[in-house]
Design a protein around this motif. Structure first.
Motif, PDB file in Angstrom:
ATOM      1  N   LYS A   1      -7.503  10.486   1.737  1.00 46.87           N
ATOM      2  CA  LYS A   1      -7.892   9.318   2.516  1.00 46.87           C
ATOM      3  C   LYS A   1      -7.778   9.664   3.996  1.00 46.87           C
ATOM      4  O   LYS A   1      -6.894  10.413   4.402  1.00 46.87           O
ATOM      5  CB  LYS A   1      -6.985   8.129   2.196  1.00 46.87           C
ATOM      6  N   PRO A   2      -8.651   9.088   4.822  1.00 46.90           N
ATOM      7  CA  PRO A   2      -8.556   9.371   6.257  1.00 46.90           C
ATOM      8  C   PRO A   2      -7.277   8.780   6.844  1.00 46.90           C
ATOM      9  O   PRO A   2      -6.770   7.772   6.359  1.00 46.90           O
ATOM     10  CB  PRO A   2      -9.797   8.693   6.837  1.00 46.90           C
TER      11      PRO A   2
ATOM     12  N   TRP B   1       0.846  -1.193   0.000  1.00 48.41           N
ATOM     13  CA  TRP B   1       0.000   0.000   0.000  1.00 48.41           C
ATOM     14  C   TRP B   1       0.876   1.235   0.000  1.00 48.41           C
ATOM     15  O   TRP B   1       2.070   1.173   0.285  1.00 48.41           O
ATOM     16  CB  TRP B   1      -0.957   0.005   1.199  1.00 48.41           C
ATOM     17  N   SER B   2       0.263   2.345  -0.352  1.00 48.74           N
ATOM     18  CA  SER B   2       0.942   3.636  -0.356  1.00 48.74           C
ATOM     19  C   SER B   2       0.258   4.548   0.643  1.00 48.74           C
ATOM     20  O   SER B   2      -0.912   4.358   0.967  1.00 48.74           O
ATOM     21  CB  SER B   2       0.878   4.276  -1.743  1.00 48.74           C
ATOM     22  N   SER B   3       0.994   5.548   1.116  1.00 48.51           N
ATOM     23  CA  SER B   3       0.439   6.519   2.047  1.00 48.51           C
ATOM     24  C   SER B   3       1.094   7.869   1.812  1.00 48.51           C
ATOM     25  O   SER B   3       2.309   7.958   1.649  1.00 48.51           O
ATOM     26  CB  SER B   3       0.687   6.081   3.492  1.00 48.51           C
ATOM     27  N   ALA B   4       0.284   8.915   1.817  1.00 51.35           N
ATOM     28  CA  ALA B   4       0.800  10.284   1.707  1.00 51.35           C
ATOM     29  C   ALA B   4       0.976  10.895   3.091  1.00 51.35           C
ATOM     30  O   ALA B   4       1.202  12.085   3.218  1.00 51.35           O
ATOM     31  CB  ALA B   4      -0.159  11.134   0.878  1.00 51.35           C
TER      32      ALA B   4
ATOM     33  N   GLY C   1       6.254  18.972  -0.137  1.00 47.45           N
ATOM     34  CA  GLY C   1       5.023  18.260  -0.443  1.00 47.45           C
ATOM     35  C   GLY C   1       5.187  17.405  -1.675  1.00 47.45           C
ATOM     36  O   GLY C   1       6.182  17.470  -2.375  1.00 47.45           O
ATOM     37  N   SER C   2       4.185  16.624  -1.934  1.00 49.60           N
ATOM     38  CA  SER C   2       4.293  15.656  -3.000  1.00 49.60           C
ATOM     39  C   SER C   2       3.249  15.855  -4.080  1.00 49.60           C
ATOM     40  O   SER C   2       2.944  14.952  -4.817  1.00 49.60           O
ATOM     41  CB  SER C   2       4.148  14.253  -2.408  1.00 49.60           C
ATOM     42  N   GLY C   3       2.661  17.031  -4.135  1.00 53.04           N
ATOM     43  CA  GLY C   3       1.655  17.259  -5.156  1.00 53.04           C
ATOM     44  C   GLY C   3       0.286  16.814  -4.687  1.00 53.04           C
ATOM     45  O   GLY C   3       0.092  16.424  -3.552  1.00 53.04           O
ATOM     46  N   ASN C   4      -0.671  16.855  -5.587  1.00 57.87           N
ATOM     47  CA  ASN C   4      -2.037  16.478  -5.249  1.00 57.87           C
ATOM     48  C   ASN C   4      -2.249  15.012  -5.572  1.00 57.87           C
ATOM     49  O   ASN C   4      -2.592  14.648  -6.675  1.00 57.87           O
ATOM     50  CB  ASN C   4      -3.038  17.345  -6.034  1.00 57.87           C
ATOM     51  N   ARG C   5      -2.075  14.178  -4.613  1.00 61.50           N
ATOM     52  CA  ARG C   5      -2.291  12.752  -4.789  1.00 61.50           C
ATOM     53  C   ARG C   5      -3.610  12.386  -4.138  1.00 61.50           C
ATOM     54  O   ARG C   5      -4.015  12.962  -3.142  1.00 61.50           O
ATOM     55  CB  ARG C   5      -1.162  11.970  -4.124  1.00 61.50           C
TER      56      ARG C   5
END
Length: 181
Positions: free
Chosen positions: A156-157, A74-77, A147-151
């Motif tokens: 997501k909560p 999985w990925s997470s921002a 920041g990493s942009g608008n992902r």
């Protein structure tokens, strides 16, 4: 962009050295090192502050995870990275701690370390360098967003029960209490 689901300390160290040597991010003639401590907290004692230690909590890292037990990825921002840093004389030290996340499927209470794409590593370290320039050299914060942009993950909560930083009361999602901004 290549991404990694494994925690690779050498990627962080090499990128830090590259930013210092090639990009002159901290061009003051001082020697800086990056090391890792997987148990450090955000608490800096009065004595440590007297010795120059400061804290920066980067909480907008976009990381990737892989569970060794069930192979779920999985990925997470919302990956939290904790940095302690100080400059003493002509030597600067940075100590970094990545915080992991638990696998929702296994729910085994073990935290997996995040992997990062090169761009994410560079963004986090550029933000760290901006903090160092501000707090150690008196420069204005040049606002590398880190920041990493608008992902889509940004919406997501935040699952506090799966977050290692939350379990220790220092999750960047609710602001790191001692972020030396």
């Amino acid at each position: 962009m290549s991404r990694s689901t494994e925690w690779v300390p050498s990627l962080w160290r090499e990128t830090f050295e590259e930013l210092l040597d090639d990009d002159n991010e901290l061009d003051y003639g001082d020697q800086w090192t990056l090391n890792f401590n997987y148990s450090q907290t955000d608490q800096v004692t009065v004595e440590e502050r007297k010795r120059g230690w400061k804290v920066y909590c980067h909480s907008s890292g976009y990381g990737h995870f892989l569970c060794a037990s069930c192979s779920k990825s999985w990925s997470s921002a919302k990956v939290t990275l904790l940095f302690r840093y100080r400059l003493r004389g002509d030597r600067g030290s940075v100590i970094m701690r990545p915080f992991g996340q638990a696998c929702r499927s296994c729910n085994d209470n073990s935290f997996k370390q995040p992997g990062f794409a090169m761009e994410e590593v560079e963004n986090a370290l550029l933000r760290l360098c901006a903090k160092i320039r501000k707090n150690c050299y008196g420069e204005d914060d040049d606002d590398h967003s880190g920041g990493s942009g608008n992902r889509s993950d940004n919406r997501k909560p935040h699952e506090k029960a799966l977050c290692q930083a939350c379990s220790q009361g220092i999750c960047g999602q609710s602001n790191c209490p001692q972020d030396d901004d």
